[in-house]
Scaffold this active site. Sequence first.
Site, PDB file in Angstrom:
ATOM      1  CG  ASP A 228      -1.679  -1.355   0.875  1.00  0.00           C
ATOM      2  OD1 ASP A 228      -1.968  -1.661   0.080  1.00  0.00           O
ATOM      3  OD2 ASP A 228      -3.175  -0.646   2.107  1.00  0.00           O
TER       4      ASP A 228
ATOM      5  CB  CYS B  28       0.515  -6.370   4.516  1.00  0.00           C
ATOM      6  SG  CYS B  28       2.309  -6.452   5.329  1.00  0.00           S
ATOM      7  CG  ASP B  29      -2.616  -3.565   4.865  1.00  0.00           C
ATOM      8  OD1 ASP B  29      -1.167  -3.469   4.650  1.00  0.00           O
ATOM      9  OD2 ASP B  29      -3.292  -2.319   4.869  1.00  0.00           O
ATOM     10  CE  LYS B  30      -5.441  -4.355   1.100  1.00  0.00           C
ATOM     11  NZ  LYS B  30      -5.263  -2.483   1.890  1.00  0.00           N
TER      12      LYS B  30
ATOM     13  CB  CYS C 172       3.712  -0.399   9.326  1.00  0.00           C
ATOM     14  SG  CYS C 172       4.185  -0.040   7.271  1.00  0.00           S
TER      15      CYS C 172
ATOM     16  CD  GLU D  94      -4.354   2.682   2.768  1.00  0.00           C
ATOM     17  OE1 GLU D  94      -5.018   1.563   2.859  1.00  0.00           O
ATOM     18  OE2 GLU D  94      -2.585   3.409   2.735  1.00  0.00           O
TER      19      GLU D  94
ATOM     20  CB  SER E  63      -4.488   3.555   5.689  1.00  0.00           C
ATOM     21  OG  SER E  63      -3.728   2.709   6.936  1.00  0.00           O
TER      22      SER E  63
END
Length: 549
Positions: free
Chosen positions: A78, A119-121, A191, A441, A465
């Site tokens: 991202d 991570c994320d998705k 992160c 985001e 985010s």
Amino acid sequence: MRSDVVLKGSTRASTRAICYSMGYAPEELEKPLIGIVNSFNEIIAGHSHLREIADAVKLGVAAAGGTPMEFPSIGIGDCFAMGHVGMKYSLASRELIADSCEAVVMAHGFDGLVFIPNCDKIVPGMLMAAARLNIPSVFVSGGPMLAGRYKGRNIDIITVLEGAGRYEGGHITEEEFAGLEKAGCPTCGSCAGLFTANTMNCLTEVMGMGLAGNGTIPAVFGERKILAKRAGTVIMDLVKKDIKPLDIMTIDAFKNAIVVDMAIGGSTNTVLHLPAIAHEAGIELPLNLFEQISGKTPYLTKMSPGGTHYLQDLNEAGGIPAVMNELSKLGIIHTNAKTVTGTVADRIKDALIERPEVIRSVDSPYRSTGGIAILYGNIAPDGAVVKASAVAEDMLFFEGPARVFDSEETAIRALLEKQIKDGEVVVIRYEGPKGGPGMQEMLNPTAVIAGMGLKVALLTDGRFSGATRGACVGHVSPEAASGGPIAFIQEGDSITIDIPQRSLTVNVSEKELDNRKAAWVQPPPKITKGYLVRYANSVTSANTGAIVK
């Protein structure tokens, strides 16, 4: 075994021959075949070390009597995608990940699966695939990054992002900005704060699909590799007992996930991802369920971006088991829910809070209600989402004139040109699942706002985010591209955001809104070819998890 269909009998001699060509011995093909779904790449810090995690998993599988077979999954970084057309692909990649995992697994007849996201998705995409496939599965993430250090204080990626606003606002020098940039991300891993990646890894643990520590053990700790080896042995036990994801991801597991999400102040993106995962499991998670659970769940941790603690602190404090054990005192954790290693009760019974300044008790929470709030009103008849735990007390109620932008890019330009003033409400629309498409985001504008020290609110039919903080309301539904009321807000309209009362209102008459709706013209699509066109034509509203039908 499920793999018999691809390996047994005279007609499968060619498959066996291909396996021999890759170095698999005949005796290995007599063992359960375990697919290792590795999202390693060299573009995401949370994924750059996943070869080591996969190697550890494979050692565990082999030691427990299985044959590991690794294959890849895509992932979007991202930070690379932010602020340009690339971010339109981020959320949309969730469905690609789920679909590609389904395709490979169904084509190759695995007996069990170990998913390695971070991570994320990628985490929700793989969880969606696990529910859809319903083959014995376990998750082991790559783990969180350590916090950085700069001039004697802990920092993370949000410090760097907000540093851009501070620099543009004249609050720090170019040298200081460069110092933040170099110190913000000191190790591999997702992160360091409680952003979307770490929230989803924690909730994977809560739902029982990952081992204890999955969400909090830092990426660079040897303990993370030990966890990966254990995941390799656990999958063999799950295969032997034929325990499948839908035995674990029940409604009680999802309710546990929402409770913990509220207690730790997780990312608002969970309100997109949990319903999408539940949909694959045949379970509905309406927005009002999040609100009901938030109303009875105390907020126990102040993690970055809502506070000064990081995932390494939460790990030291006892991790997710300690949080769940504390919450169980209120009877809001379903302790009989299954996990990949027994029940929730088994997992949390001996968990203690080791650092009470990191995990508070249920008797002295930061707030008596959860970290995420669902707002309704004439702007958002189907709901909107805000990370209330990351909103300052004096911003929980906010009223001001609308500054309206039909894209994130135009809003960023106005911010950098210092056209936005204290007391205003920045409205960014046509950035929803269909309108974006892909629901970008909004970390760039929110970080610039925070860095500049502006006292403004932001609302959008896009998303944020997990690193976002402040009076930022997202997922406004219905979205502008579907003719939702956010499309009818005009420059200067008075908007009231009342988080304690859960309301989001544009202060114009119903008749005026009806007149604006009658005059509204659907804008042309922003993307006219490729995957995002197909995505926009089939994606549903944010309040249903932006699932694709």
